[in-house]
Scaffold this motif. Structure first.
Motif, mmCIF file in Angstrom:
data_model
loop_
_atom_site.group_PDB
_atom_site.id
_atom_site.type_symbol
_atom_site.label_atom_id
_atom_site.label_comp_id
_atom_site.label_asym_id
_atom_site.label_seq_id
_atom_site.Cartn_x
_atom_site.Cartn_y
_atom_site.Cartn_z
ATOM 1 N N SER A 129 0.828 -1.200 0.000
ATOM 2 C CA SER A 129 0.000 0.000 0.000
ATOM 3 C C SER A 129 0.865 1.253 0.000
ATOM 4 O O SER A 129 2.013 1.248 0.466
ATOM 5 N N ASP A 130 0.302 2.346 -0.537
ATOM 6 C CA ASP A 130 0.979 3.634 -0.474
ATOM 7 C C ASP A 130 0.881 4.237 0.918
ATOM 8 O O ASP A 130 1.582 5.197 1.228
ATOM 9 N N LYS A 164 -10.397 1.270 4.512
ATOM 10 C CA LYS A 164 -9.820 1.424 3.175
ATOM 11 C C LYS A 164 -10.559 0.575 2.145
ATOM 12 O O LYS A 164 -10.930 -0.573 2.405
ATOM 13 N N ASP A 201 -3.672 14.602 -5.122
ATOM 14 C CA ASP A 201 -4.821 13.997 -5.788
ATOM 15 C C ASP A 201 -5.639 15.070 -6.496
ATOM 16 O O ASP A 201 -5.786 16.182 -5.990
ATOM 17 N N HIS A 208 -6.639 8.347 -5.141
ATOM 18 C CA HIS A 208 -6.728 7.788 -3.791
ATOM 19 C C HIS A 208 -8.019 8.156 -3.057
ATOM 20 O O HIS A 208 -8.703 7.294 -2.529
ATOM 21 N N GLN A 221 -5.817 2.472 -2.224
ATOM 22 C CA GLN A 221 -4.355 2.542 -2.195
ATOM 23 C C GLN A 221 -3.768 2.815 -3.563
ATOM 24 O O GLN A 221 -4.440 2.763 -4.558
#
Length: 221
Positions: A129-130, A164, A201, A208, A221
């Motif tokens: 994951s980021d 998430k 973003d 995201h 992610q």
């Protein structure tokens, strides 16, 4: 410091346990009223200790409500000895059932075990994951760089990270954030805008942080 939310209607017992755990850098915040506990910003805590016999609301209902919305380890701490309560509690989301009375050393051991397990799961989930977050240190990392966030931004991000890839309503975010009080307020819109900027973003084509019209927000992610 490990932050623990406790919902327990015996203030003397919560104080006794809190004084013991404080020696291990664990802080307990107790609410005798389950309704206040449910609105206490649950996502800001590392673990929940929950009694079953509570004023106005059964602890099993509290457990079900919290486990359905938050990814937090739950220990049921109760003098109720009916095995059906134990089975039901574990089925609806509790991670451990510790019958009263117990030695506080046992509670400390259970807390340590559950937090170790929780951290292991988080590390496995975040490997690709980021995003990486550490609630014990109050930090969130994006692409291995720490995000510099206000308290309100941190609270909103934690709710989104704990859910998430799922849609989270404005009401859920506000109820879990001590810095926000009104789901219809423009303040949440402002926070989302600032978070998008920090995640680099685009609001029109986000990678995201997505707005889901009429439903809420989703972090991917």
């Amino acid at each position: 410091m490990i932050e623990i939310l406790m919902i327990e209607d015996d203030p003397e017992f919560s104080l006794f346990l809190g004084e013991y755990l404080e020696k291990y850098n664990i802080k307990i915040t107790n609410y005798e009223d389950p309704y206040l506990g449910l609105s206490a910003g649950i996502s800001n805590y590392d673990l929940l200790i929950l009694d079953l016999t509570l004023p106005g609301m059964d602890g099993l209902d509290v457990c079900k409500e919290i486990s359905s919305k938050y990814d937090i380890p739950i220990i049921i701490s109760s003098a109720r000895s009916d095995v059906s309560d134990k089975i039901m509690g574990l089925q609806i989301g509790a991670d451990y059932y510790l019958p009263k009375p117990y030695d506080p050393k046992e509670m400390y051991a259970v807390i340590q075990s559950l937090l170790r397990r929780s951290k292991k799961i988080n590390k496995e989930e975040d490997a690709n994951s980021d995003f990486i977050f550490d609630k014990t240190k109050h930090k969130i990392f994006f692409k291995k760089e720490e995000l510099i966030l206000t308290q309100a931004e941190y609270e909103v991000m934690i709710v989104l990270l704990e859910n998430k890839n799922a849609i989270v309503s404005r009401e859920q975010i506000v109820n879990a954030s001590t810095s926000l009080s009104d789901s219809y307020s423009k303040s949440l819109n402002v926070i989302i805008g600032r978070l998008r900027s920090k995640l680099e973003d685009s609001s029109k084509n986000p990678k995201h942080l997505h707005s889901i019209r009429g439903l809420g927000y989703k972090l991917s992610q």
